[in-house]
Structure formats: C-alpha cells, structure tokens
Motif scaffolding. Structure first.
Motif, PDB file in Angstrom:
ATOM      1  N   LEU A  37       0.827  -1.206   0.000  1.00  0.00           N
ATOM      2  CA  LEU A  37       0.000   0.000   0.000  1.00  0.00           C
ATOM      3  C   LEU A  37       0.863   1.260   0.000  1.00  0.00           C
ATOM      4  O   LEU A  37       0.570   2.230  -0.718  1.00  0.00           O
ATOM      5  N   ARG A  67      -6.539   3.330   3.620  1.00  0.00           N
ATOM      6  CA  ARG A  67      -6.245   1.930   3.932  1.00  0.00           C
ATOM      7  C   ARG A  67      -4.975   1.809   4.782  1.00  0.00           C
ATOM      8  O   ARG A  67      -4.911   0.989   5.695  1.00  0.00           O
ATOM      9  N   ASP A  82      -1.746  -9.729   4.889  1.00  0.00           N
ATOM     10  CA  ASP A  82      -2.313  -8.939   5.977  1.00  0.00           C
ATOM     11  C   ASP A  82      -1.920  -9.569   7.310  1.00  0.00           C
ATOM     12  O   ASP A  82      -2.663 -10.360   7.893  1.00  0.00           O
ATOM     13  N   TRP A  90     -14.117   6.863   2.341  1.00  0.00           N
ATOM     14  CA  TRP A  90     -12.933   6.156   2.827  1.00  0.00           C
ATOM     15  C   TRP A  90     -12.349   6.842   4.059  1.00  0.00           C
ATOM     16  O   TRP A  90     -11.828   6.172   4.969  1.00  0.00           O
ATOM     17  N   TYR A 131      -4.785   0.345   8.628  1.00  0.00           N
ATOM     18  CA  TYR A 131      -3.864  -0.714   9.031  1.00  0.00           C
ATOM     19  C   TYR A 131      -3.005  -0.275  10.215  1.00  0.00           C
ATOM     20  O   TYR A 131      -2.810  -1.039  11.175  1.00  0.00           O
ATOM     21  N   SER A 166      -9.520  -7.840   1.662  1.00  0.00           N
ATOM     22  CA  SER A 166      -9.683  -7.215   2.976  1.00  0.00           C
ATOM     23  C   SER A 166     -11.087  -7.433   3.519  1.00  0.00           C
ATOM     24  O   SER A 166     -11.278  -7.735   4.699  1.00  0.00           O
TER      25      SER A 166
END
Length: 375
Positions: free
Chosen positions: A8, A27, A176, A63, A31, A138
């Motif tokens: 990412l 994102r 992940d 988002w 995380y 995800s």
C-alpha cells in the motif's frame, strides 16, 4: 512488517489521481490503527481531512470515514467508531463503491458483534456478502473473521474452523499480518470463552486443555514474532483464564495479578479490574487462602458486573456461588445461587441471539484466493 502495508505504501508513493491517493492513504491509516500506531494513523487522517473536507469527492469522504472509524475503535474504543463506519457504509452504498461497501459492512458487523448488537451484525454481514467480490481480500478476511468468531462463541467449532481457514487463506494471500494475528488470537479467545461458560453450566468440555493451550501459545508466539502491540495484554488475559480452567490456580493468580496492574486497552464489555479481582479471589479460595479471598470479596460488595458481556456475567455469578459454597464467609449461598440462575437465563438468551444472527450464513462459501485470476 506486513506485506500488505509495504504494498500500500509503495502504491501511494506512485499514485497520481485524487481517488487513488485517498483510498490508499485511508487503507494505510486503517492498518496502522489496527497495529497500534495511532499517531501515524491520525496524521494520515488529518492530511486526508485537510484535502477532502469540502465533501466534493464523495469516495474520498467515504474512505476517510472508514479510516476514522478504525482509529476511534482501536485507539480508545470510542463509540463514535460505529457512527463513522455506518456513515461510510451508507455513502459507499450510495456511490456504488462495492469495494468499500463490502469492507465497511464487514467492519460494521465486527463492531456490532463486539458490542452484542447481534441482529444488526447479521444484517451488516448480509450487506457485506451482497457486495463482496473475489478480489476484495480485505473484506473477505474481515467477513470470515466475524462469522468465525460468532460460530466459535456458540460452540460450533466445525463451522467456526472452516470460516477461520477461509479468513486465514485470504489474509495470507493479501499479506495482511495484522489479520492473521487477530484470527489466531480470536480463535483461542472465543473457544476459551465458550468453554469457560460451559464449565460454569456443568457441561462436559469437548476440547481438551492441551488443545486450547496450544492455540493460546500460538497466539502468543505470533504476537511475540510480529511485535504488534494491540493484542499483548489480551493474550496474557487468555493465558491466565486458561490456567484457571485447567485448575492451575497458583499460576492463574500470578498471571491475573500481573494483568490487573498492566497497562493496555481492554474493551469495557469483556473486561474490568473488578472481574479480574474476583477471579483472583476465586483462585485463592480454591487454594485454601480464605482470608485473602474474603478481603477481595468484601471489597467487591455491590459490584454487579452488568456492563460485561453475558458470558462474563455468567462466570462472575458462578465464581461467587462457588466461593459461597466453599465458605459462608465468602457470601450467601442462597443469594449467589439466585443470581447465578438469573445469569444462566441471560446467557442462554444471549447465546441464542448470536446463533440466530449467523444461522443463514454458516453454510455459505466465501470467495477464495484460488478463485482469482493472476494478479
């Protein structure tokens, strides 16, 4: 370092369009929040808010709300987290952003599960299933995690393990690491929670102690390996409670005493210092240290534990009854027995509501990484 986070960040460094940059930054922030790096997550959110606060970019706003929800949730269990995730879900659905609609719905279900809003959780899971696509790893991971947790908490270990494996495969596919750790921890924690409750009900335990200890040790080993700070104390709490279930009361007292003074964030609906103190008193009573147990029991007079989940209320009521049965100085057996009966009824109703919320979903097969074309 997570492969997902690395990817990412690399994508963000080369992204040019506002939509892509906002999604990637959100994102990354989400995380970072999940692994306890709250200051960095907040800085990214502040930058997103400064750039997109005018609301003209609906996708960026949606988002941003998702990232804010995760930061609120992981940093201080702020009730605003559920509001922000619901707004993100609503806007994503209106924009027909299937990626975020599935992801925000799965996270909304997660938060609803954690706060015992099981009917709402079931509805959120259905929305996630409706919007999820095979390339949205995800969302698949989080969806599988919530369903697995619910099934494990109700004692459906077969289907719970199946959904666990789906979620693990998806998290591994995406790199992940935070979700892999959470999956491993949750499997141990929710199996332990169910087994503790069944022990209080006098039911035979279908899972041997060695198997449970192995799962908790796996969670500990993974946490030590990854150094993700978010789960450190909750893994220790699992170890302490498993020791109590095994009858290793001296070990449990030592571990529980360390938990009581440890720093760390625990959810108020499944943890309290008072409950840990009660657990210590119970273990001391089993070890014959009645005076020490009485001192704690007396200090907890009037504490009702109503803010905790029903399974924890059941354990608390059972421990009080057991201590009263051991020595009358530790409580009235009649009164504690009455309270235990109330806790049993509440727990059974709570458990049935969880089962009903996932009944239509347990047999589903989520998309697998193997269903995807080469990336």
């Amino acid at each position: 370092m997570s492969l997902l986070l690395d990817r990412l960040q690399a994508q963000l460094s080369s992204a040019r369009g506002a939509d892509d940059r906002s999604v990637l930054a959100a994102r990354i922030s989400g995380y970072l929040a999940r692994i306890g790096r709250f200051e960095e997550a907040g800085s990214l959110i502040d930058a997103l808010r400064a750039e997109f606060s005018d609301g003209r970019n609906g996708r960026a706003s949606a988002w941003l709300m998702w990232a804010e929800a995760l930061l609120h949730y992981y940093s201080d269990l702020n009730p605003r987290a559920l509001d922000r995730i619901a707004r993100s879900q609503l806007l994503a659905t209106a924009l027909r952003d299937s990626q975020l609609a599935a992801l925000s719905s799965a996270w909304k279900a997660h938060m609803e599960f954690e706060t015992s809003r099981f009917r709402a959780m079931g509805e959120s899971l259905k929305v996630a299933v409706k919007h999820v696509t095979p390339d949205n790893q995800s969302a698949i991971t989080r969806l599988c995690m919530v369903i697995a947790d619910a099934l494990l908490l109700t004692g459906d270990f077969v289907n719970g393990q199946r959904w666990f494996m789906h979620g693990r495969d998806s998290a591994l596919f995406e790199g992940d690491q935070a979700s892999i750790e959470a999956l491993v921890y949750n499997r141990a924690a929710f199996r332990l929670a169910w087994l503790r409750a069944q022990h209080c009900l006098g039911e035979a335990l279908p899972v041997d102690a060695a198997s449970l200890r192995h799962e908790i040790q796996s969670a500990r080993n993974l946490q030590d390996l990854t150094q993700v700070r978010a789960l450190t104390d909750v893994v220790k709490l699992c170890e302490a409670r498993a020791a109590t279930l095994d009858g290793l009361y001296d070990v449990a007292v030592e571990k529980l005493s360390a938990i009581r003074v440890a720093s760390g964030t625990f959810a108020p609906y499944n943890f309290s210092d008072a409950l840990v103190s009660l657990e210590i008193a119970y273990c001391q009573s089993r070890l014959g240290a009645i005076e020490q147990a009485k001192s704690i029991v007396d200090s907890l007079e009037g504490v009702d534990f109503n803010e905790l989940d029903k399974d924890e209320q059941l354990v608390a009521a059972w421990m009080r009854r057991e201590m009263a049965a051991t020595d009358s100085c530790l409580g009235s057996l009649e009164r504690t027995s009455e309270r235990f009966a109330v806790a049993v009824a509440g727990y059974r109703e709570w458990l049935e509501s969880i089962r009903q919320s996932v009944d239509d979903l347990r047999a589903l097969e989520p998309p697998r990484p193997s269903d995807l074309a080469d990336r």
